[in-house]
Motif scaffolding. Structure first.
Motif, PDB file in Angstrom:
ATOM      1  N   ARG A 155       0.839  -1.206   0.000  1.00 53.89           N
ATOM      2  CA  ARG A 155       0.000   0.000   0.000  1.00 53.89           C
ATOM      3  C   ARG A 155       0.879   1.262   0.000  1.00 53.89           C
TER       4      ARG A 155
ATOM      5  N   ASP B 148      -2.689   8.353   1.774  1.00 57.47           N
ATOM      6  CA  ASP B 148      -2.697   6.887   1.778  1.00 57.47           C
ATOM      7  C   ASP B 148      -1.353   6.349   2.245  1.00 57.47           C
TER       8      ASP B 148
ATOM      9  N   GLY C 102      -6.889  -5.218   5.363  1.00 58.95           N
ATOM     10  CA  GLY C 102      -7.890  -4.168   5.201  1.00 58.95           C
ATOM     11  C   GLY C 102      -7.332  -2.952   4.494  1.00 58.95           C
ATOM     12  N   ILE C 103      -6.106  -2.579   4.835  1.00 57.97           N
ATOM     13  CA  ILE C 103      -5.545  -1.364   4.220  1.00 57.97           C
ATOM     14  C   ILE C 103      -5.336  -1.584   2.732  1.00 57.97           C
TER      15      ILE C 103
ATOM     16  N   LYS D 203      -7.348  -3.669   0.935  1.00 65.17           N
ATOM     17  CA  LYS D 203      -8.585  -4.034   0.257  1.00 65.17           C
ATOM     18  C   LYS D 203      -9.627  -2.925   0.216  1.00 65.17           C
ATOM     19  N   MET D 204      -9.651  -2.076   1.249  1.00 66.23           N
ATOM     20  CA  MET D 204     -10.717  -1.088   1.334  1.00 66.23           C
ATOM     21  C   MET D 204     -10.616  -0.066   0.198  1.00 66.23           C
TER      22      MET D 204
ATOM     23  N   ARG E 241     -10.101   2.895   4.942  1.00 65.78           N
ATOM     24  CA  ARG E 241      -8.845   2.267   5.362  1.00 65.78           C
ATOM     25  C   ARG E 241      -8.477   2.711   6.761  1.00 65.78           C
TER      26      ARG E 241
ATOM     27  N   ASN F  61      -8.187   0.456  10.190  1.00 69.09           N
ATOM     28  CA  ASN F  61      -6.882   0.351  10.821  1.00 69.09           C
ATOM     29  C   ASN F  61      -6.883   0.619  12.308  1.00 69.09           C
TER      30      ASN F  61
END
Lengths: 90, 140, 162
Positions: free
Chosen positions: A25, A34, B23-24, B26-27, B33, B37
């Motif tokens: 990510r 992000d 989750g981070i 996929k969201m 996210r 988290n």
């Protein structure tokens, strides 16, 4: 004995996998916020790794490193959030 | 018996952290996210610290673990609030299926300086504060 | 201010009592609490039953903490379920919740509590600090959500800080 086995063969691999996912990510994250969120997750995952190492190595002093690390990562996130807010396009 | 409990707590904590990482990835948008988290990570860290306390069985370790946990539980929402607000102000998109955005009424989603946004609703001080902020901004 | 200094006195005086008697145990601390509240009751300008007051406050904080832990666990389980099943069933929205609480400490506690509980994330407080903007992941009915925040969380925050 069983704690050491589980910590080494189950818990640390899980945390490493989580680190890899968070790093993906961090690499692809489309915007700066992000990436900041991914960085925050990485910081707290590292604190978790340090806690597991404290259990593995029987050093309770390592745990102090984890708590200081958590505090410093919070401060850096606050600083980056301030920067994001200030660096918007006018 | 104790050993099994400690091992179970370690696995539980690590799995909450792993789930936060999934989750981070996929969201669909930043705000979700973050809300995924904050909770999972705090709970996961809580389980790991509980395992640590049970493992060392010392009062000093227990008090430090409690202090760390309280610190994390207090700062995690603050930092995600800061990032969320900064992200919203800098125009990070919401997920396309978001049903309603009532914060848009306050900010109108167009580029606008922070000072204009904050001080537009209290006229008495708005002028000099805005000026002051501008000055500091220039120096900065 | 007065009340806070009395409350602090009720915490510090037992430590002095323990230092004087030289026994650092929980039982001795409790005796110190009783004695110091008696001393403060004699000395204080407003006659309140202090030990009862601080015990009630402690009890409320304890209940609040248990409520927080329960909500945190529920929130995490719901999020876990959502992450581990492939289908997205989120219905997110940013919602303005009008507030009745006004003090900064209360709003801070409410915002942090909301960030830590079911799929919500507090984003912003309006300039007059009377509206809280919340990003929520599971909103079926917006009015229902506002009512839930007010009755479930705001009331509790108000009661614990009263």
């Amino acid at each position: 004995m069983i704690v050491d086995f589980v910590a080494f063969w189950v818990v640390l691999p899980m945390l490493s996998l989580a680190l890899v996912l968070a790093f993906i990510r961090l690499a692809i994250g489309p915007t700066l916020p992000d990436r900041v969120v991914a960085f925050e997750l990485i910081a707290i995952l590292l604190a978790g790794v340090i806690v597991v190492y404290a259990v593995l190595g029987e050093h309770s002093a390592l745990f102090d490193v984890a708590s200081v690390w958590a505090i410093i990562s919070f401060l850096s996130v606050v600083a980056i959030a301030y920067y994001i807010e200030k660096a918007r396009k006018p | 018996m104790m050993e099994i409990l400690i091992a179970a707590l370690l696995i539980l904590g690590a799995s909450f952290m792993l789930i936060a990482a999934i989750g981070i990835l996929k969201m669909p948008d930043l705000y979700m996210r973050m809300s995924v988290n904050t909770k999972s990570v705090t709970l996961g860290m809580g389980f790991l610290l509980l395992a640590l306390v049970l493992h060392f069985h010392e009062i000093g370790v227990a008090s430090r673990a409690l202090a760390t946990l309280v610190f994390i539980a207090m700062t995690a929402p603050i930092s995600s609030h800061l990032i969320g607000r900064a992200a919203y102000l800098s125009g990070v998109e919401l997920w396309s299926e978001t049903r309603r955005d009532e914060l848009g009424d306050l900010y109108q989603r167009r580029p606008m300086s922070m000072e204009q946004v904050l001080f537009s609703e209290n006229p008495p001080h708005s002028m000099d504060l805005e000026q002051e902020e501008k000055d500091t901004e220039d120096n900065f | 201010m007065k009340r806070i200094s009395i409350f602090l006195g009720n915490i510090f005086l037992p430590f002095i009592w323990m230092a004087l008697t030289g026994q650092f145990t929980a039982g001795n601390f409790f005796i110190g609490v009783l004695l110091s509240s008696f001393a403060l009751w004699v000395a204080a300008p407003q006659r309140e039953i202090l030990v009862l007051n601080s015990l009630v406050r402690l009890w409320r904080w304890l209940l609040f903490f248990l409520f927080f832990l329960w909500e945190l666990t529920l929130a995490s389980l719901r999020v876990v379920h959502d992450i581990l099943t492939p289908r997205h069933r989120m219905r997110p929205a940013i919602i303005a919740v009008p507030l009745e609480i006004r003090k900064d400490i209360e709003i801070t506690l409410l915002a942090n509590l909301l960030t830590m509980t079911p799929g919500t994330l507090s984003l912003e407080v309006s300039p007059g600090s009377d509206v809280l903007y919340v990003h929520a992941m599971y909103v079926d009915d917006i009015e229902e959500f506002r009512r839930m925040v007010k009755e479930k969380y705001e009331k509790r925050v108000q009661r614990v800080l009263e």
